[in-house]
Design an enzyme around this catalytic site. Sequence first.
Site, PDB file in Angstrom:
ATOM      1  NE  ARG A  91       3.768 -10.513 -12.801  1.00 29.69           N
ATOM      2  CZ  ARG A  91       3.529  -9.578 -13.662  1.00 29.69           C
ATOM      3  NH1 ARG A  91       2.790  -9.848 -14.691  1.00 29.69           N
ATOM      4  NH2 ARG A  91       4.025  -8.383 -13.522  1.00 29.69           N
ATOM      5  CG  ASP A 122      -3.979 -14.838 -12.347  1.00 33.46           C
ATOM      6  OD1 ASP A 122      -2.903 -14.212 -12.336  1.00 33.46           O
ATOM      7  OD2 ASP A 122      -4.647 -15.022 -13.378  1.00 33.46           O
ATOM      8  N   GLY A 123      -1.197 -14.900 -10.009  1.00 33.82           N
ATOM      9  CA  GLY A 123       0.146 -15.476 -10.115  1.00 33.82           C
ATOM     10  C   GLY A 123       0.498 -15.960 -11.502  1.00 33.82           C
ATOM     11  CG  ASP A 246       8.085  -2.409  -7.319  1.00 33.14           C
ATOM     12  OD1 ASP A 246       7.866  -1.185  -7.297  1.00 33.14           O
ATOM     13  OD2 ASP A 246       7.407  -3.194  -7.986  1.00 33.14           O
ATOM     14  CG  ASN A 247       9.286  -2.705 -11.566  1.00 31.11           C
ATOM     15  OD1 ASN A 247       9.247  -3.794 -10.992  1.00 31.11           O
ATOM     16  ND2 ASN A 247       8.224  -2.155 -12.117  1.00 31.11           N
TER      17      ASN A 247
HETATM   18  P1  AMP Z   1       4.925  -5.115 -11.699  1.00 33.68           P
HETATM   19  O1  AMP Z   1       4.192  -3.832 -11.872  1.00 33.68           O
HETATM   20  O2  AMP Z   1       4.717  -6.068 -12.823  1.00 33.68           O
HETATM   21  O3  AMP Z   1       6.367  -4.876 -11.389  1.00 33.68           O
HETATM   22  O4  AMP Z   1       4.273  -5.855 -10.434  1.00 33.68           O
HETATM   23  C1  AMP Z   1       4.054  -5.213  -9.219  1.00 33.68           C
HETATM   24  C2  AMP Z   1       3.655  -6.219  -8.169  1.00 33.68           C
HETATM   25  O5  AMP Z   1       2.428  -6.877  -8.516  1.00 33.68           O
HETATM   26  C3  AMP Z   1       4.671  -7.309  -7.936  1.00 33.68           C
HETATM   27  O6  AMP Z   1       4.704  -7.594  -6.572  1.00 33.68           O
HETATM   28  C4  AMP Z   1       4.108  -8.460  -8.732  1.00 33.68           C
HETATM   29  O7  AMP Z   1       4.554  -9.698  -8.244  1.00 33.68           O
HETATM   30  C5  AMP Z   1       2.614  -8.272  -8.534  1.00 33.68           C
HETATM   31  N1  AMP Z   1       1.844  -8.889  -9.630  1.00 33.68           N
HETATM   32  C6  AMP Z   1       1.757  -8.457 -10.895  1.00 33.68           C
HETATM   33  N2  AMP Z   1       0.962  -9.276 -11.632  1.00 33.68           N
HETATM   34  C7  AMP Z   1       0.541 -10.268 -10.825  1.00 33.68           C
HETATM   35  C8  AMP Z   1      -0.297 -11.418 -10.975  1.00 33.68           C
HETATM   36  N3  AMP Z   1      -0.860 -11.744 -12.144  1.00 33.68           N
HETATM   37  N4  AMP Z   1      -0.507 -12.194  -9.888  1.00 33.68           N
HETATM   38  C9  AMP Z   1       0.038 -11.901  -8.715  1.00 33.68           C
HETATM   39  N5  AMP Z   1       0.828 -10.838  -8.492  1.00 33.68           N
HETATM   40  C10 AMP Z   1       1.092 -10.010  -9.532  1.00 33.68           C
HETATM   41 MG    MG Z   2       8.004  -5.534 -10.778  1.00 32.01          MG
END
Ligand code: AMP
Ligand code: MG
Length: 458
Positions: A91, A122-123, A246-247
């Site tokens: 996203r 949904d990005g 990944d964070n």
């Molecule tokens: P995060 O836990 O926020 O670090 O996200 C983990 C993964 O999920 C990453 O690859 C993000 O890009 C993906 N992601 C999180 N929220 C969305 C979203 N609303 N649409 C698409 N990908 C998402």
């Molecule tokens: Mg992340």
Amino acid sequence: MPLPLPFDTTYLTLSDHFYTRQDAAPVSAPNLIVFNHALAADLGLDTSDMTDSEAANIFSGNVTPEGADPFAQVYAGHQFGGFSSQLGDGRALHLGEIVGPQGRVDIQLKGSGPTPYSRSGDGRAWVGPVLREYLMSCAMDALGVPTTKALAAVTTGDRILREQGPLPGAIVTRVAASHIRVGTFQFFAARGDVEAIQKLTDYVIARHYLTARNPLELFEQVLQKQAELVAKWMSVGFIHGVMNTDNVQIAGETIDYGPCAFIDVYHPDTVFSSIDRQGRYAYSNQGPITHWNLAQFATSLVAIMPDTDKAIEDFTTILNRFPAVFEKEWASLFAAKLGLPPSDDITALAKDLLSRMADEKADFTNTFNALDQTEATYPDWYANWRALGPSDDVWRKTNPAIIPRTHNIEQVIKAATAGDFAPFHAMLAAVQTPFVDNDAYNQPPQDGEKVLQTFCGT
Ligand code: AMP
Ligand code: MG
């Protein structure tokens, strides 16, 4: 062009295995919530001619600024211990890199629409997580904690669907030293793409760790940065919430403000994230988890070393130093919080206070901010502390009065969801001057205001 963004994007010179070019999905009616003029000035950007509507167009992705060649980065990562071999900017979209007076940074839109890495998402982002990231990253910066920064936030005019129902869409523009993560290395390691790991390693050394002469020295320096970072989180009572690999940003900034929170009542086992059922990323587990995450980084680097057995031995030697390095950073920060020089005795004194605070269910920030008032609650601790002759000037300057408290953020988000951004602006001003007391933001939540869990930004 109203806002000169002199892009000079080096990430695109890596092979196209590293990213996918992608345009932002248009939004219907972008509106500027906030623009960080101070950050723009730090980046050497002249924003004097930029109107709010021009900013809204650029930072919603509706207008691609000249010189931008937008792309999404690919990465992998261990999420709550399980490995996902394909993640990426699902996203988010990189507009590119610019070089300002303080060096090269990435400029990235978050919430800008689907990419090939969106999986089932949904990005998009809604206004809640966007404002939380904005407040959190500004507060961390003001507290002296390395962090990605927020340049702008816009509403999109579109409604997006979440569990709670349809919510106002928003996009935050993030500025980071880079967005390379431990998970970026893991993506190529999982595929046995030694050439890509080598390229990425060379790139990271050239961009962030100029004095590292080889992967071992790079690892040593990244380990040091992570120890410093996470010790700083501990010193301000910050819980990241989702310390997946990944964070973990290689340059050592706090990144990805999802279900994060500052502690109100102190307890070492505090967990806020609704998805962290095991307490993997609890407050006091953040040091040990960083150690584990660094082991994953080392594992990815082994592939580019000529002698595998020797490499494992050498990386392990460095990795084993982590607990001591972390403890040293922790001890020096907590000594300063007490207004004393670090030593084993002072570390013990800090730990003694923390354990009493846990028993008393004391507010973390307010206890440290008013150490001179601990006599009534902890008389013998107080006597020990005073006997050591602390510098009142040092502990007062070290312990903030204002942190972005979760219940206040929730109030801000509630108002913003209904279209009122005044509470957001008021709180932003307060968290940007954390050493100036402010009665509106210095109280732990009342019973009815307690937020027991924070949710992912998705
Ligand atoms: P995060 O836990 O926020 O670090 O996200 C983990 C993964 O999920 C990453 O690859 C993000 O890009 C993906 N992601 C999180 N929220 C969305 C979203 N609303 N649409 C698409 N990908 C998402
Ligand atoms: Mg992340």
